[in-house]
Scaffold this motif. Structure first.
Motif, PDB file in Angstrom:
ATOM      1  N   PHE A  68       0.808  -1.223   0.000  1.00 48.51           N
ATOM      2  CA  PHE A  68       0.000   0.000   0.000  1.00 48.51           C
ATOM      3  C   PHE A  68       0.840   1.272   0.000  1.00 48.51           C
ATOM      4  O   PHE A  68       0.327   2.354   0.247  1.00 48.51           O
ATOM      5  CB  PHE A  68      -0.932   0.002   1.220  1.00 48.51           C
ATOM      6  N   ASP A  69       2.123   1.119  -0.311  1.00 43.26           N
ATOM      7  CA  ASP A  69       2.970   2.299  -0.431  1.00 43.26           C
ATOM      8  C   ASP A  69       2.676   2.992  -1.757  1.00 43.26           C
ATOM      9  O   ASP A  69       2.957   2.470  -2.824  1.00 43.26           O
ATOM     10  CB  ASP A  69       4.450   1.880  -0.367  1.00 43.26           C
ATOM     11  N   ASN A  70       2.091   4.199  -1.678  1.00 47.68           N
ATOM     12  CA  ASN A  70       1.744   4.926  -2.895  1.00 47.68           C
ATOM     13  C   ASN A  70       2.694   6.065  -3.193  1.00 47.68           C
ATOM     14  O   ASN A  70       2.419   6.930  -4.038  1.00 47.68           O
ATOM     15  CB  ASN A  70       0.306   5.463  -2.809  1.00 47.68           C
ATOM     16  N   GLY A  71       3.813   6.109  -2.464  1.00 49.50           N
ATOM     17  CA  GLY A  71       4.801   7.141  -2.719  1.00 49.50           C
ATOM     18  C   GLY A  71       4.489   8.472  -2.073  1.00 49.50           C
ATOM     19  O   GLY A  71       5.231   9.441  -2.260  1.00 49.50           O
ATOM     20  N   GLY A  72       3.419   8.555  -1.326  1.00 52.12           N
ATOM     21  CA  GLY A  72       3.045   9.814  -0.683  1.00 52.12           C
ATOM     22  C   GLY A  72       3.799  10.033   0.609  1.00 52.12           C
ATOM     23  O   GLY A  72       4.679   9.259   0.993  1.00 52.12           O
ATOM     24  N   ALA A  73       3.458  11.116   1.279  1.00 56.90           N
ATOM     25  CA  ALA A  73       4.110  11.430   2.545  1.00 56.90           C
ATOM     26  C   ALA A  73       3.781  10.361   3.578  1.00 56.90           C
ATOM     27  O   ALA A  73       2.671   9.827   3.613  1.00 56.90           O
ATOM     28  CB  ALA A  73       3.655  12.803   3.048  1.00 56.90           C
ATOM     29  N   LEU A  96     -10.842   0.175  -4.225  1.00 53.55           N
ATOM     30  CA  LEU A  96     -10.215  -0.777  -5.147  1.00 53.55           C
ATOM     31  C   LEU A  96      -9.727  -0.092  -6.417  1.00 53.55           C
ATOM     32  O   LEU A  96      -8.658  -0.416  -6.944  1.00 53.55           O
ATOM     33  CB  LEU A  96     -11.191  -1.896  -5.494  1.00 53.55           C
ATOM     34  N   GLU A  97     -10.499   0.836  -6.940  1.00 46.50           N
ATOM     35  CA  GLU A  97     -10.074   1.579  -8.132  1.00 46.50           C
ATOM     36  C   GLU A  97      -8.779   2.331  -7.859  1.00 46.50           C
ATOM     37  O   GLU A  97      -7.855   2.349  -8.681  1.00 46.50           O
ATOM     38  CB  GLU A  97     -11.176   2.553  -8.564  1.00 46.50           C
ATOM     39  N   ALA A  98      -8.700   2.953  -6.675  1.00 52.67           N
ATOM     40  CA  ALA A  98      -7.475   3.664  -6.310  1.00 52.67           C
ATOM     41  C   ALA A  98      -6.305   2.698  -6.138  1.00 52.67           C
ATOM     42  O   ALA A  98      -5.166   2.994  -6.525  1.00 52.67           O
ATOM     43  CB  ALA A  98      -7.703   4.464  -5.027  1.00 52.67           C
TER      44      ALA A  98
END
Length: 506
Positions: free
Chosen positions: A318-323, A434-436
């Motif tokens: 679930f790492d999306n690269g955000g803060a 889920l889409e995200a």
């Protein structure tokens, strides 16, 4: 859920390496056949590189009977002799060649096999003047060419190797008595007499040993293939369904490919492998859709299509690269719960199925997604539970000794949503999450775990023994084709030579 998509074709890779036999012409259909294997003449040249080791092992393992005889020497009397403990002392092989023949089978020509035999000889010289008994060591120096024609026949799904021609052409066969001493006149007289007998005995024993060795090698490879084709209680049959075909360019064998789970055979639909096939590499393999679907069926019932993630794996997923201070998707779905207290379980609800198409492999699956809250002070509980149907188009490749599964499209729909009252997750929210998840590469991350598992399994099963080069995996209507060049599996040959003594044909 993608665990067995491309596992079966590579599983068969090792299994079919030595399972080919010769008879008749190409059948016009593929009844009860789920796997077809074709080796080109170029593949035979790869195996030929190690022929000298097998031939040397054949000579060394040959057992020679005691040789007894009597030679009459004109006007001088007679000599009775007995050769005992005949064994190979030293040998070498210059080179060998392999050809395929429609009429004669597999032709093997081995040049300049130089071998030294040693043993003990007892002889008795009798004449009207003298009676003499003597025992001495001897050595036979030989140099011969070996020409073989091998016929392969199917026998109850196994391979029976027959040596239809075995010719040993001796360029040299010299008997030396008492290596460090000059032979006396009696010994010199009957040396030529026994040379003919020695040629006959050596030829007969070597040809018999080659026949035995060839069948042992077939049994050994079939045994290794059986180990490769079975994992736990799931096994794939590689029994031959018809007499395979030998042409000037290739050897082709046809295999049942039925799958069993806990010794019960799984029903398979007829194969869609086409009658006309074209080879593109040294090794070419065609596997039908029903074979792989049967494996998926067995894998589902063996609880293998389950993926459980927690701790660092969950953070990676679930790492999306955000803060790092911003909650990720999972934390948004289950607010207020630390990530190290969460676990996700992905599981197939029923056996998935796949469709081989020219555009790729379409995997159809029904899966459940369960989010568990783990607690050391109280019982764990389910925070959210989803069921969904999916159809994913996957392209498969094998590079750098790794399996790669690349999804190009993914269609899914939610069927069931349940959640803990404190979360109150409904279908629209679940769909948004889920889409995200899929939009940020979630599917590719899940597949990466499956790629790692399949690659590790293939290495454990022995694919590491082969230097696989230029592999191609292509799908078409109802079947998949795997084609590759390869290097000789030296480790397998060494295993065979080490285990020669225990190997027996039933």
């Amino acid at each position: 859920m993608f665990l067995w998509i491309q596992l079966t074709p590579v599983f068969v890779f090792l299994a079919t390496v030595s399972i080919s036999c010769v008879h008749g012409s190409s059948p016009s259909s593929v009844p009860n056949t789920g796997i077809i294997c074709r080796f080109t003449e170029e593949a035979g040249l790869v195996f030929n590189q190690e022929t000298s080791d097998v031939i040397q092992a054949t000579f060394r393992h040959a057992s020679f009977p005691n040789i007894e005889g009597e030679a009459s020497i004109l006007l001088l009397g007679s000599v009775s002799y007995s050769f005992k403990n005949l064994q190979i002392n030293n040998m070498s092989v210059e080179k060998s060649d392999v050809d395929l023949s429609n009429e004669k089978g597999i032709l093997i020509a081995i040049q300049n096999v130089a071998a030294a035999f040693k043993g003990t000889m007892d002889y008795t010289y009798s004449s009207w003047l003298l009676h003499l008994n003597h025992s001495l060591d001897f050595e036979i120096q030989s140099q011969t060419d070996v020409n073989l024609a091998l016929s392969l026949a199917c026998n109850n799904g196994r391979i029976a190797v027959t040596i239809s021609d075995c010719l040993l052409n001796f360029d040299k066969l010299a008997l030396k008595l008492q290596r460090h001493k000059e032979a006396n006149w009696i010994q010199k007289l009957f040396t030529d007499f026994v040379s003919f007998t020695l040629r006959h005995i050596v030829k007969g024993q070597i040809c018999a040993e080659i026949h035995k060795m060839a069948n042992q090698l077939a049994d050994f490879t079939l045994y290794q293939a059986g180990l490769f084709m079975q994992d736990g209680e799931i096994a794939t049959s590689i029994e031959l369904t018809t007499d395979p075909v030998l042409t000037l360019g290739y050897i082709e064998s046809w295999h049942e490919g039925s799958v069993s789970y806990k010794n019960a055979t799984i029903f398979q639909k007829p194969s869609d492998i086409p009658v006309e096939r074209v080879e593109t590499r040294m090794f070419n393999l065609w596997v039908s859709e029903p074979v792989v679907n049967s494996l998926l069926f067995a894998a589902h019932h063996d609880n293998r299509l389950t993926l459980m993630l927690s701790d660092s794996d969950l953070l990676k997923l679930f790492d999306n690269g955000g803060a790092k201070t911003e909650p990720n998707l999972l934390q948004q779905m289950v607010p207020g719960i630390p990530m190290n207290n969460l676990m996700i379980k992905l599981e197939s609800l029923r056996p998935p199925s796949l469709l081989f198409k020219s555009v790729g492999t379409i995997l159809q699956a029904s899966v459940s997604l369960q989010i568990e809250v783990l607690s050391s002070s109280e019982d764990s509980y389910t925070a959210a539970y989803l069921e969904m149907d999916s159809a994913t188009l996957v392209h498969t490749s094998y590079t750098d000794s790794k399996i790669h599964l690349q999804p190009s499209s993914n269609h899914w729909s939610i069927k069931v949503v349940r959640s803990n009252p404190a979360i109150a997750l409904d279908e629209s929210e679940a769909k948004r999450y889920l889409e995200a998840f899929f939009a940020t590469g979630g599917l590719e991350k899940i597949i990466s775990y499956i790629e790692f598992y399949i690659t590790a399994l293939l290495h454990k099963k022995g694919l590491r023994y082969f230097n696989v080069t230029n592999p191609v995996i292509e799908t078409d209507e109802g079947y998949v084709t795997i084609a590759t060049d390869f290097g000789f599996p030296r480790q397998l040959l060494e295993n065979f030579l080490r285990n020669l003594a225990p190997m027996t044909r039933l």
